[in-house]
Write a protein that holds these residues in place. Structure first.
Motif, PDB file in Angstrom:
ATOM      1  N   ALA A   1       0.828  -1.212   0.000  1.00 47.03           N
ATOM      2  CA  ALA A   1       0.000   0.000   0.000  1.00 47.03           C
ATOM      3  C   ALA A   1       0.857   1.254   0.000  1.00 47.03           C
ATOM      4  N   GLN A   2       1.953   1.225   0.738  1.00 48.33           N
ATOM      5  CA  GLN A   2       2.866   2.363   0.752  1.00 48.33           C
ATOM      6  C   GLN A   2       3.452   2.605  -0.638  1.00 48.33           C
ATOM      7  N   ASN A   3       3.741   1.521  -1.348  1.00 50.04           N
ATOM      8  CA  ASN A   3       4.241   1.645  -2.716  1.00 50.04           C
ATOM      9  C   ASN A   3       3.195   2.270  -3.632  1.00 50.04           C
ATOM     10  N   ILE A   4       1.941   1.910  -3.452  1.00 46.73           N
ATOM     11  CA  ILE A   4       0.866   2.538  -4.242  1.00 46.73           C
ATOM     12  C   ILE A   4       0.841   4.039  -3.968  1.00 46.73           C
ATOM     13  N   ARG A   5       0.895   4.428  -2.695  1.00 46.60           N
ATOM     14  CA  ARG A   5       0.843   5.851  -2.338  1.00 46.60           C
ATOM     15  C   ARG A   5       2.048   6.613  -2.883  1.00 46.60           C
ATOM     16  N   GLU A   6       3.180   5.928  -3.017  1.00 42.16           N
ATOM     17  CA  GLU A   6       4.396   6.584  -3.505  1.00 42.16           C
ATOM     18  C   GLU A   6       4.460   6.657  -5.028  1.00 42.16           C
ATOM     19  N   GLY A   7       3.428   6.140  -5.700  1.00 43.23           N
ATOM     20  CA  GLY A   7       3.390   6.212  -7.157  1.00 43.23           C
ATOM     21  C   GLY A   7       4.025   5.035  -7.868  1.00 43.23           C
ATOM     22  N   ASN A   8       4.275   3.958  -7.121  1.00 44.31           N
ATOM     23  CA  ASN A   8       4.894   2.774  -7.713  1.00 44.31           C
ATOM     24  C   ASN A   8       3.841   1.807  -8.252  1.00 44.31           C
ATOM     25  N   LEU A   9       4.298   0.782  -8.976  1.00 43.16           N
ATOM     26  CA  LEU A   9       3.418  -0.231  -9.546  1.00 43.16           C
ATOM     27  C   LEU A   9       3.413  -1.475  -8.661  1.00 43.16           C
ATOM     28  N   VAL A  10       2.219  -1.984  -8.392  1.00 43.25           N
ATOM     29  CA  VAL A  10       2.052  -3.173  -7.557  1.00 43.25           C
ATOM     30  C   VAL A  10       1.138  -4.154  -8.274  1.00 43.25           C
ATOM     31  N   VAL A  11       1.610  -5.375  -8.467  1.00 42.33           N
ATOM     32  CA  VAL A  11       0.766  -6.435  -9.024  1.00 42.33           C
ATOM     33  C   VAL A  11       0.089  -7.163  -7.876  1.00 42.33           C
ATOM     34  N   PHE A  12      -1.221  -7.374  -8.008  1.00 38.06           N
ATOM     35  CA  PHE A  12      -1.983  -7.998  -6.927  1.00 38.06           C
ATOM     36  C   PHE A  12      -3.043  -8.936  -7.495  1.00 38.06           C
ATOM     37  N   PRO A  13      -3.422  -9.966  -6.729  1.00 43.85           N
ATOM     38  CA  PRO A  13      -4.445 -10.896  -7.211  1.00 43.85           C
ATOM     39  C   PRO A  13      -5.852 -10.328  -7.003  1.00 43.85           C
ATOM     40  N   THR A  14      -6.733 -10.594  -7.940  1.00 41.95           N
ATOM     41  CA  THR A  14      -8.164 -10.367  -7.742  1.00 41.95           C
ATOM     42  C   THR A  14      -8.846 -11.721  -7.925  1.00 41.95           C
ATOM     43  N   GLU A  15     -10.149 -11.751  -7.788  1.00 37.09           N
ATOM     44  CA  GLU A  15     -10.862 -13.017  -7.980  1.00 37.09           C
ATOM     45  C   GLU A  15     -10.955 -13.419  -9.444  1.00 37.09           C
TER      46      GLU A  15
ATOM     47  N   ASP B   1      -2.956   9.485  -9.536  1.00 40.34           N
ATOM     48  CA  ASP B   1      -1.591   9.930  -9.836  1.00 40.34           C
ATOM     49  C   ASP B   1      -1.323   9.679 -11.326  1.00 40.34           C
ATOM     50  N   GLU B   2      -1.373  10.741 -12.138  1.00 37.94           N
ATOM     51  CA  GLU B   2      -1.252  10.575 -13.586  1.00 37.94           C
ATOM     52  C   GLU B   2       0.080   9.939 -13.988  1.00 37.94           C
ATOM     53  N   LYS B   3       1.150  10.324 -13.328  1.00 38.62           N
ATOM     54  CA  LYS B   3       2.461   9.760 -13.648  1.00 38.62           C
ATOM     55  C   LYS B   3       2.483   8.259 -13.378  1.00 38.62           C
ATOM     56  N   ALA B   4       1.907   7.860 -12.253  1.00 41.44           N
ATOM     57  CA  ALA B   4       1.863   6.434 -11.899  1.00 41.44           C
ATOM     58  C   ALA B   4       1.027   5.654 -12.902  1.00 41.44           C
ATOM     59  N   VAL B   5      -0.114   6.218 -13.301  1.00 46.75           N
ATOM     60  CA  VAL B   5      -0.982   5.548 -14.278  1.00 46.75           C
ATOM     61  C   VAL B   5      -0.277   5.427 -15.624  1.00 46.75           C
ATOM     62  N   LYS B   6       0.472   6.469 -15.988  1.00 49.74           N
ATOM     63  CA  LYS B   6       1.219   6.431 -17.252  1.00 49.74           C
ATOM     64  C   LYS B   6       2.213   5.269 -17.247  1.00 49.74           C
ATOM     65  N   ASN B   7       2.757   4.956 -16.064  1.00 50.27           N
ATOM     66  CA  ASN B   7       3.709   3.851 -15.956  1.00 50.27           C
ATOM     67  C   ASN B   7       3.036   2.495 -16.159  1.00 50.27           C
ATOM     68  N   ILE B   8       1.732   2.401 -15.864  1.00 49.80           N
ATOM     69  CA  ILE B   8       0.993   1.171 -16.175  1.00 49.80           C
ATOM     70  C   ILE B   8       1.028   0.914 -17.675  1.00 49.80           C
ATOM     71  N   TYR B   9       0.691   1.947 -18.451  1.00 49.41           N
ATOM     72  CA  TYR B   9       0.684   1.819 -19.905  1.00 49.41           C
ATOM     73  C   TYR B   9       2.077   1.447 -20.426  1.00 49.41           C
ATOM     74  N   LYS B  10       3.092   2.055 -19.822  1.00 48.56           N
ATOM     75  CA  LYS B  10       4.467   1.794 -20.265  1.00 48.56           C
ATOM     76  C   LYS B  10       4.877   0.356 -19.960  1.00 48.56           C
ATOM     77  N   ALA B  11       4.577  -0.118 -18.753  1.00 46.26           N
ATOM     78  CA  ALA B  11       4.971  -1.470 -18.357  1.00 46.26           C
ATOM     79  C   ALA B  11       4.296  -2.539 -19.215  1.00 46.26           C
TER      80      ALA B  11
END
Length: 340
Positions: A22-36, A47-57
């Motif tokens: 959660a701290q990584n999410i708040r800091e603008g980092n990318l976290v992979v997590f399981p859903t159902e 956080d637009e910069k963080a979201v942009k990194n999703i597209y990049k990754a």
């Protein structure tokens, strides 16, 4: 980038590990997590910069919108316009494997919605996902945690294949429950429109919303020019190998017998009941002919397994377009380079 893997038992969550993620999410980092449904690639949706990194990754096209994930249904009201009558209907379906497209408020960054006036929102049922969003204190934008176009990840090994070195944190939360991404329904029209079939079936949606529209693109009969929700516009779930889908029919066995003659080393993905017709061929069993749930759960793992073989082509038997079969065929049609 150094990637840290946090192994968390979904039935006995270690809160200290969730707090790290959660701290990584708040800091603008990318976290992979399981859903159902599948594993998600998450970042702070505000956080637009963080979201942009999703597209990049992912290597994801910028016009393919993301889904905002919330820990509680009441929290979506801050980000979308919804009347109380419709809100009460949504409460009957969440938490769970369903996403709602609604008109967004101005506090939703345009990058999340791919510059559209609507945004997709959902409340996952997975305990790790739910805790991660709660502890992060922000909605989490997340597509599936795979390279764009590849089969979605349903086990952590799939995530590591595609995302190791591209994200700060991978949460290993064991296998997912459904294996198909969430059902997506557009609630901005007078009659709700199914945008992506998934674990929640059309007949169950009709019990809550009344009549719904099921567009032709759901069945792969037409293409769309604009993506109102994830999974609509681009080819998805595709193995690198040529993949041929044989539509379900009484003639499917004869069609496959003719098709295999065109290739030196085909791999066949068949129902348990049909493998007896193809002795001597390399075969992966998708499941029993009417066991759509297990076929769905194993679908993306099966495609990844097939792609790693030395065979020169993958030939897959399709299921009937009914019930959960609609969702399975939606994914298989998008994954296939040829459909017969």
């Amino acid at each position: 980038m150094k990637t840290r893997i946090l192994k968390i038992n979904p039935l006995k969550i270690e809160e200290e590990k969730i707090k790290i993620a959660a701290q990584n999410i708040r800091e603008g980092n990318l976290v992979v997590f399981p859903t159902e449904t599948v594993y998600g690639l998450g970042a702070n949706a505000l956080d637009e910069k963080a979201v942009k990194n999703i597209y990049k990754a992912k290597g994801r096209p910028g016009d393919n919108p993301l889904i905002m994930h919330f820990d509680k249904i009441e929290n979506i009201k801050e980000y979308v316009y919804i009347d109380e009558k419709l809100y009460e209907k949504l409460k009957l379906l969440v938490p769970g494997p369903i996403t709602f497209v609604l008109n967004k408020r101005s506090n939703v960054p345009d990058i999340v919605s791919a510059n559209r006036p609507t945004v997709a929102v959902r409340v996952p049922a997975h305990p790790i996902a739910n805790k991660l969003i709660e502890y992060s204190g922000v909605p989490i934008a997340a597509p599936s945690a795979n390279l764009s176009g590849r089969p979605s990840p349903t086990i952590v090994e799939h995530v590591i294949e595609d995302m190791f070195g591209k994200v700060e944190i991978i949460i290993d939360g064991e296998d997912v429950d459904f294996g198909l991404e969430s059902t997506v329904i557009d609630l901005t029209e007078d009659i709700p429109v199914l945008l992506r079939p998934g674990p929640i079936l059309p007949e169950n949606l009709e019990k809550i919303f009344g009549k719904i529209k099921i567009p032709e693109f759901i069945y792969g009969k037409v293409k769309v020019d604009e993506a109102k929700a994830p999974g609509m516009k681009y080819r998805h779930y595709a193995p690198d190998k040529k993949t041929i889908l044989i539509e379900f029919s009484d003639k499917r066995i004869d069609i496959i017998k003719e098709k295999v003659k065109d290739y030196k080393n085909p791999l066949l993905v068949l129902f348990e009941e049909d493998k007896k017709y193809f002795e001597g061929y390399d075969i992966i069993v998708s499941g029993k002919i009417n066991d759509y749930y297990n076929i769905a759960v194993n679908l993306f793992s099966m495609l990844r397994k097939a792609d790693k073989t030395k065979n020169d082509v993958i030939i897959i038997e399709g299921v009937e377009d009914k019930g959960l079969g609609i969702s399975i065929m939606n994914r298989l049609r998008k994954a296939s380079s040829e459909i017969i």
